[in-house]
Enzyme design. Sequence first.
Site, short mmCIF file in Angstrom:
data_model
loop_
_atom_site.label_atom_id
_atom_site.label_comp_id
_atom_site.label_asym_id
_atom_site.label_seq_id
_atom_site.Cartn_x
_atom_site.Cartn_y
_atom_site.Cartn_z
CG HIS A 115 -13.41 2.28 6.22
ND1 HIS A 115 -12.65 1.12 6.10
CD2 HIS A 115 -12.51 3.26 6.44
CE1 HIS A 115 -11.36 1.42 6.24
NE2 HIS A 115 -11.27 2.73 6.44
CG LEU A 116 -16.84 5.31 10.87
CD1 LEU A 116 -17.65 5.46 12.16
CD2 LEU A 116 -17.36 6.27 9.81
N GLY A 117 -12.11 5.91 9.50
CA GLY A 117 -10.69 6.07 9.82
C GLY A 117 -10.32 7.52 9.60
CG PHE A 165 -12.87 10.48 16.44
CD1 PHE A 165 -13.76 11.35 15.83
CD2 PHE A 165 -13.33 9.69 17.47
CE1 PHE A 165 -15.09 11.42 16.23
CE2 PHE A 165 -14.66 9.74 17.88
CZ PHE A 165 -15.54 10.62 17.26
CG ASN A 214 -1.89 1.12 1.27
OD1 ASN A 214 -1.80 2.05 0.46
ND2 ASN A 214 -2.83 1.07 2.19
N GLY A 233 -10.16 2.77 12.25
CA GLY A 233 -9.62 3.15 13.56
C GLY A 233 -10.66 3.69 14.52
CG HIS A 246 -12.75 3.54 2.47
ND1 HIS A 246 -13.43 4.56 3.10
CD2 HIS A 246 -11.45 3.78 2.68
CE1 HIS A 246 -12.57 5.40 3.64
NE2 HIS A 246 -11.34 4.94 3.40
NE ARG A 286 -9.73 12.66 2.36
CZ ARG A 286 -9.71 11.34 2.24
NH1 ARG A 286 -10.77 10.71 1.78
NH2 ARG A 286 -8.65 10.65 2.58
CD GLU A 332 -8.52 -1.13 3.82
OE1 GLU A 332 -7.95 -0.79 4.87
OE2 GLU A 332 -8.87 -0.32 2.94
P1 ADP Z 1 -6.51 5.27 8.06
O1 ADP Z 1 -7.81 5.75 7.47
O2 ADP Z 1 -5.37 6.18 7.76
O3 ADP Z 1 -6.24 3.80 7.84
P2 ADP Z 1 -7.24 4.53 10.77
O4 ADP Z 1 -8.23 3.52 10.31
O5 ADP Z 1 -6.07 4.05 11.55
O6 ADP Z 1 -6.71 5.45 9.63
O7 ADP Z 1 -8.05 5.58 11.66
C1 ADP Z 1 -7.46 6.70 12.21
C2 ADP Z 1 -8.45 7.35 13.15
O8 ADP Z 1 -8.79 6.37 14.16
C3 ADP Z 1 -7.91 8.55 13.89
O9 ADP Z 1 -8.90 9.57 13.91
C4 ADP Z 1 -7.69 8.02 15.29
O10 ADP Z 1 -7.87 9.01 16.27
C5 ADP Z 1 -8.75 6.97 15.40
N1 ADP Z 1 -8.38 6.00 16.44
C6 ADP Z 1 -7.38 5.11 16.40
N2 ADP Z 1 -7.31 4.44 17.57
C7 ADP Z 1 -8.28 4.94 18.35
C8 ADP Z 1 -8.73 4.69 19.68
N3 ADP Z 1 -8.14 3.78 20.45
N4 ADP Z 1 -9.78 5.41 20.14
C9 ADP Z 1 -10.38 6.33 19.37
N5 ADP Z 1 -10.00 6.61 18.12
C10 ADP Z 1 -8.98 5.94 17.63
#
Ligand code: ADP
Length: 394
Positions: free
Chosen positions: A204-206, A279, A8, A326, A178, A237, A380
Amino acid sequence: MSRVLVINAGSSSLKYQLLDPATGEVAAAGLVERIGEEGSTLRHTVGESVLRRAVPIPDAAEAFAQLSAAFAEAGPDLQAQPPVAVGHRVVHGGTRFSAATVIDDDVLATLEDLTPLAPLHNPANVVGIRAARAAFPELPQIAVFDTAFHRTLPPAAYTYAVPKQWREDYSVRRYGFHGTSHEYVSRRVQSLLGRDDVATVVLHLGNGCSACAVLDGQSIETSMGLTPLEGLVMGTRCGDIDPAIPFHLARVAGLSVADLDTALNKQSGLKGLAGDNDFRAVVELADAGDADAIAAIDVVVHRLIKYIGAYAAVMGRLDAIAFTGGIGEHNPALRAAVLSRLAVFGVAVDEAANAAPAAGERLVTGPGSRVSAYVIPTNEELQIARECVALLSR
Ligand code: ADP
């Protein structure tokens, strides 16, 4: 054992995993960070042991040289047991690629032609593919697209009400992203429920966030659009806005196209609302009483509920909601805030199950809930590896 090396490649980082698509077993995983910047590093993990390198890594070619050196030093030995393929995550497949594709010179040229559709992502993917081909010339290189799972969107869902010429000459439509994650997670929901005819909303919340309506295994609606900017509130975004807002800002504040692009992609979302794109940091601010952070979380939750309701209507029913990424995997408060406002669909959250400090797949609704809500860690890399071997065996 046929392992796949999954790559990736981002603009300044490269993640990789060597894994067995049959079992999901990860033989090695690594991350090269700060490529082309000061302080570049490589971390290579094999089981419990971690190899770290802090060396100048000016470009993707050197990233692959370091990755190969890490495999040679810490294993597994790629010469003795070569992977069957190198699988590349590619963000945008445009209208040309709707399934995993073996990469040859023509495919690479077409991927480069797609750059205008995904200027922030595809160029880095292409650079990674070129470097991987040079590093592993004897292995098949396969592109797996973030857009591919959404090839089943019906025209009513992918068509924007814009001039015909935009749609026909400039490929303007909803593509969705995604997809690898939405496919993996929705398949897991089917498996957990023990049937295929499931209406699921996957969230999907990252850093990037998207929702997908998956009906009987097929993506039929998703929140990201021509680009990954549309839809939910994300780290930086904006997601959905009135499309006239940029014109308004151009007129009243004199912003250029480049200014607007940067503002909406990099300075909006959680960062624009609460001053931080992470977050976890926003939650800490909110817990400390910060009014902007509290309001930001309200906006995030409101948008999620709006999408879930819309997708339930589009699918005609709602059997399951799956949280991943995440934030989706690790933030029980956000899940509770969303689920507790879905009583209209018969959602009954199990507070204890949702709040339990568990990892892995789990059900977070109670026995009386008409909708099953799950936390499903996405994978993924495994999905990409599976698609590679499926393509090679055809
Ligand atoms: P990406 O989209 O780059 O793959 P991730 O899926 O790792 O990113 O998600 C990143 C987000 O997840 C960030 O906003 C981070 O704050 C949040 N996150 C990661 N671990 C935790 C946690 N333990 N508690 C709350 N939020 C988290």
